[in-house]
Design a protein around this motif. Structure first.
Motif, PDB file in Angstrom:
ATOM      1  N   GLN A 232      34.555 -44.866 -15.909  1.00  0.00           N
ATOM      2  CA  GLN A 232      34.373 -44.093 -17.140  1.00  0.00           C
ATOM      3  C   GLN A 232      35.512 -43.081 -17.274  1.00  0.00           C
ATOM      4  OE1 GLN A 232      32.270 -44.502 -19.520  1.00  0.00           O
ATOM      5  NE2 GLN A 232      30.627 -45.748 -18.668  1.00  0.00           N
ATOM      6  N   PRO A 233      36.710 -43.515 -17.681  1.00  0.00           N
ATOM      7  CA  PRO A 233      37.861 -42.607 -17.689  1.00  0.00           C
ATOM      8  C   PRO A 233      37.720 -41.425 -18.635  1.00  0.00           C
ATOM      9  CG  PRO A 233      38.386 -44.701 -18.754  1.00  0.00           C
ATOM     10  CD  PRO A 233      37.072 -44.889 -18.080  1.00  0.00           C
ATOM     11  N   SER A 234      36.909 -41.533 -19.694  1.00  0.00           N
ATOM     12  CA  SER A 234      36.733 -40.404 -20.613  1.00  0.00           C
ATOM     13  C   SER A 234      35.809 -39.337 -20.043  1.00  0.00           C
ATOM     14  CB  SER A 234      36.167 -40.900 -21.949  1.00  0.00           C
ATOM     15  OG  SER A 234      34.852 -41.405 -21.793  1.00  0.00           O
ATOM     16  N   GLU A 235      35.088 -39.664 -18.970  1.00  0.00           N
ATOM     17  CA  GLU A 235      34.124 -38.740 -18.387  1.00  0.00           C
ATOM     18  C   GLU A 235      34.552 -38.198 -17.029  1.00  0.00           C
ATOM     19  OE1 GLU A 235      30.260 -40.502 -18.281  1.00  0.00           O
ATOM     20  OE2 GLU A 235      30.222 -40.940 -20.429  1.00  0.00           O
ATOM     21  N   TYR A 236      35.331 -38.965 -16.270  1.00  0.00           N
ATOM     22  CA  TYR A 236      35.649 -38.604 -14.898  1.00  0.00           C
ATOM     23  C   TYR A 236      37.148 -38.732 -14.675  1.00  0.00           C
ATOM     24  CZ  TYR A 236      30.650 -39.468 -14.603  1.00  0.00           C
ATOM     25  OH  TYR A 236      29.296 -39.446 -14.824  1.00  0.00           O
ATOM     26  N   GLY A 237      37.849 -37.595 -14.697  1.00  0.00           N
ATOM     27  CA  GLY A 237      39.284 -37.611 -14.495  1.00  0.00           C
ATOM     28  C   GLY A 237      39.653 -37.644 -13.020  1.00  0.00           C
ATOM     29  N   ALA A 240      39.155 -33.746 -11.426  1.00  0.00           N
ATOM     30  CA  ALA A 240      37.737 -33.403 -11.267  1.00  0.00           C
ATOM     31  C   ALA A 240      37.518 -31.999 -10.707  1.00  0.00           C
ATOM     32  CB  ALA A 240      37.022 -34.436 -10.397  1.00  0.00           C
ATOM     33  N   ASN A 241      38.381 -31.061 -11.076  1.00  0.00           N
ATOM     34  CA  ASN A 241      38.156 -29.672 -10.680  1.00  0.00           C
ATOM     35  C   ASN A 241      36.992 -29.090 -11.470  1.00  0.00           C
ATOM     36  OD1 ASN A 241      40.394 -29.469  -8.882  1.00  0.00           O
ATOM     37  ND2 ASN A 241      41.764 -29.271 -10.643  1.00  0.00           N
ATOM     38  N   VAL A 242      36.159 -28.297 -10.821  1.00  0.00           N
ATOM     39  CA  VAL A 242      35.037 -27.670 -11.510  1.00  0.00           C
ATOM     40  C   VAL A 242      35.585 -26.697 -12.547  1.00  0.00           C
ATOM     41  CG1 VAL A 242      33.027 -26.189 -11.255  1.00  0.00           C
ATOM     42  CG2 VAL A 242      33.484 -27.952  -9.546  1.00  0.00           C
ATOM     43  N   ASN A 243      35.323 -26.999 -13.820  1.00  0.00           N
ATOM     44  CA  ASN A 243      35.869 -26.209 -14.923  1.00  0.00           C
ATOM     45  C   ASN A 243      34.776 -26.021 -15.970  1.00  0.00           C
ATOM     46  OD1 ASN A 243      37.265 -25.034 -17.027  1.00  0.00           O
ATOM     47  ND2 ASN A 243      38.992 -26.458 -16.941  1.00  0.00           N
ATOM     48  N   PRO A 244      34.172 -24.832 -16.063  1.00  0.00           N
ATOM     49  CA  PRO A 244      33.089 -24.622 -17.020  1.00  0.00           C
ATOM     50  C   PRO A 244      33.520 -24.748 -18.469  1.00  0.00           C
ATOM     51  CG  PRO A 244      33.770 -22.534 -16.026  1.00  0.00           C
ATOM     52  CD  PRO A 244      34.458 -23.618 -15.276  1.00  0.00           C
ATOM     53  N   GLU A 245      34.838 -24.740 -18.740  1.00  0.00           N
ATOM     54  CA  GLU A 245      35.331 -24.831 -20.107  1.00  0.00           C
ATOM     55  C   GLU A 245      35.558 -26.270 -20.557  1.00  0.00           C
ATOM     56  OE1 GLU A 245      38.770 -22.401 -20.444  1.00  0.00           O
ATOM     57  OE2 GLU A 245      37.708 -20.534 -19.972  1.00  0.00           O
ATOM     58  N   VAL A 246      35.432 -27.225 -19.660  1.00  0.00           N
ATOM     59  CA  VAL A 246      35.597 -28.634 -20.013  1.00  0.00           C
ATOM     60  C   VAL A 246      34.268 -29.342 -19.780  1.00  0.00           C
ATOM     61  CG1 VAL A 246      36.808 -30.786 -19.506  1.00  0.00           C
ATOM     62  CG2 VAL A 246      38.051 -28.607 -19.457  1.00  0.00           C
ATOM     63  N   ASP A 247      33.568 -29.629 -20.879  1.00  0.00           N
ATOM     64  CA  ASP A 247      32.265 -30.269 -20.777  1.00  0.00           C
ATOM     65  C   ASP A 247      32.393 -31.741 -20.446  1.00  0.00           C
ATOM     66  OD1 ASP A 247      30.910 -27.944 -21.371  1.00  0.00           O
ATOM     67  OD2 ASP A 247      30.821 -28.360 -23.524  1.00  0.00           O
ATOM     68  N   HIS A 248      31.417 -32.250 -19.749  1.00  0.00           N
ATOM     69  CA  HIS A 248      31.221 -33.689 -19.679  1.00  0.00           C
ATOM     70  C   HIS A 248      30.881 -34.144 -21.100  1.00  0.00           C
ATOM     71  CE1 HIS A 248      29.184 -37.489 -18.781  1.00  0.00           C
ATOM     72  NE2 HIS A 248      29.771 -37.463 -17.603  1.00  0.00           N
ATOM     73  N   PRO A 249      31.323 -35.329 -21.514  1.00  0.00           N
ATOM     74  CA  PRO A 249      31.035 -35.764 -22.888  1.00  0.00           C
ATOM     75  C   PRO A 249      29.561 -35.783 -23.254  1.00  0.00           C
ATOM     76  CG  PRO A 249      32.738 -37.147 -21.938  1.00  0.00           C
ATOM     77  CD  PRO A 249      32.224 -36.271 -20.829  1.00  0.00           C
ATOM     78  N   ARG A 250      28.678 -35.821 -22.246  1.00  0.00           N
ATOM     79  CA  ARG A 250      27.245 -35.921 -22.552  1.00  0.00           C
ATOM     80  C   ARG A 250      26.439 -34.682 -22.191  1.00  0.00           C
ATOM     81  NH1 ARG A 250      25.407 -40.255 -19.296  1.00  0.00           N
ATOM     82  NH2 ARG A 250      27.445 -40.585 -18.337  1.00  0.00           N
TER      83      ARG A 250
END
Length: 293
Positions: A232-237, A240-250
């Motif tokens: 799932q390339p649009s969901e998991y780069g 994968a650094n924990v970043n509260p400003e970048v939401d998971h698409p869902r």
């Protein structure tokens, strides 16, 4: 052609012969130095840590790994070291750990599903192993591979993932002192459902980067393939650094649910880099972390 190696190839014979005694003591949880505990890092219980897991090789449910991992054989165990290294080969686990300081490291653990734990790992810095195997100058990344054994891992008999599970880090991430190869938790040998007998722990990244039950470590010049990025390339780069400003698409990543906090416990704000920004943010200076998510 690579051959089966042990640390007797690169260390004095007397030290090499003592490795079994060292492993026996470490496996029993003996003489493991305890690091200073930060006031806000109260570890989850052993029961919580070992009964709420993602380890899809044993099933998709959170309790499936604890139910199904008992069938996995972890002795004997070896790890292949390959790629751009000076001393490639197949190393047994005792040789892999021999001489490494098996300290306790109490780390936050943050899952991309927006839940978290605090876990007291026993392990050693991956940088120590990489230094001993001799990283070649052209190496830029470190790739990892999980055990593939469908007869013992029922999830691998199902579809949905191209097994075996693979992951990777940039070399400077792998060499950072917070990056561990963990062999236990709470002073006990690593439970099978948590990635026995040896797993990666990268505390500033989402949990799927911390690959379990490692059987191969490769040094590469090119960015390696990773399981969830391919799936799932649009969901998991890759990062994968924990970043509260970048939401998971869902779902949002701005807050998280602490496992063990109780039925009515509120959600907690997610910390940048899972609370390790002071130590690791400089690794990504100049990078757009919305693009390199």
């Amino acid at each position: 052609m690579s051959r089966k190696l042990s640390w007797s190839d690169v260390t004095p014979r007397g030290l090499w012969l003592s490795r079994r005694k060292l492993i026996a003591g470490a496996g029993a949880g003996l003489a493991l130095p305890r690091l200073a505990r930060a006031a806000d890092l109260q570890p989850n219980s052993f029961e919580e840590i070992t009964n709420y897991n993602n380890f899809y090789e044993f099933g998709w449910g959170k309790e499936d790994p604890a139910s199904n991992a008992g069938a996995m054989t972890i002795d004997p165990w070896s790890v292949e070291i390959a790629g751009l290294v000076e001393r490639p080969g197949q190393y047994d686990l005792a040789d892999l750990i021999r001489g490494q300081p098996l300290d306790e490291h109490i780390y936050r653990f943050r899952c991309v599903e927006a839940w978290s734990m605090v876990i007291p790992w026993q392990g050693f810095a991956l940088s120590g192993l990489l230094s001993r195997i001799g990283v070649q100058p052209s190496a830029k990344y470190v790739a990892f591979q999980t055990l593939y054994r469908p007869e013992e891992m029922p999830g691998q008999r199902q579809g949905g993932i191209d097994w075996p599970y693979v992951e990777g880090l940039r070399l400077d991430e792998a060499m950072h002192p917070l990056t561990l190869l963990a062999t236990g938790l709470y002073g006990e040998p690593m439970p099978k459902q948590n990635g026995a007998p040896v797993r990666l722990v990268v505390p500033w990244k989402y949990g799927f980067k911390s690959i379990k039950s490692i059987v191969k470590i490769s040094l590469t010049a090119e960015q390696p393939r990773t399981t969830w990025q391919e799936l799932q390339p649009s969901e998991y780069g890759f990062y994968a650094n924990v970043n509260p400003e970048v939401d998971h698409p869902r779902w949002s990543q701005a807050s998280e649910r602490r496992i063990g906090g109780g039925l009515f416990a509120g959600r907690e704000p997610t910390l940048p880099f899972n609370g390790y920004a002071d130590q690791v943010a400089s690794l990504y200076s100049g990078m757009d972390l919305r693009v390199n998510y």
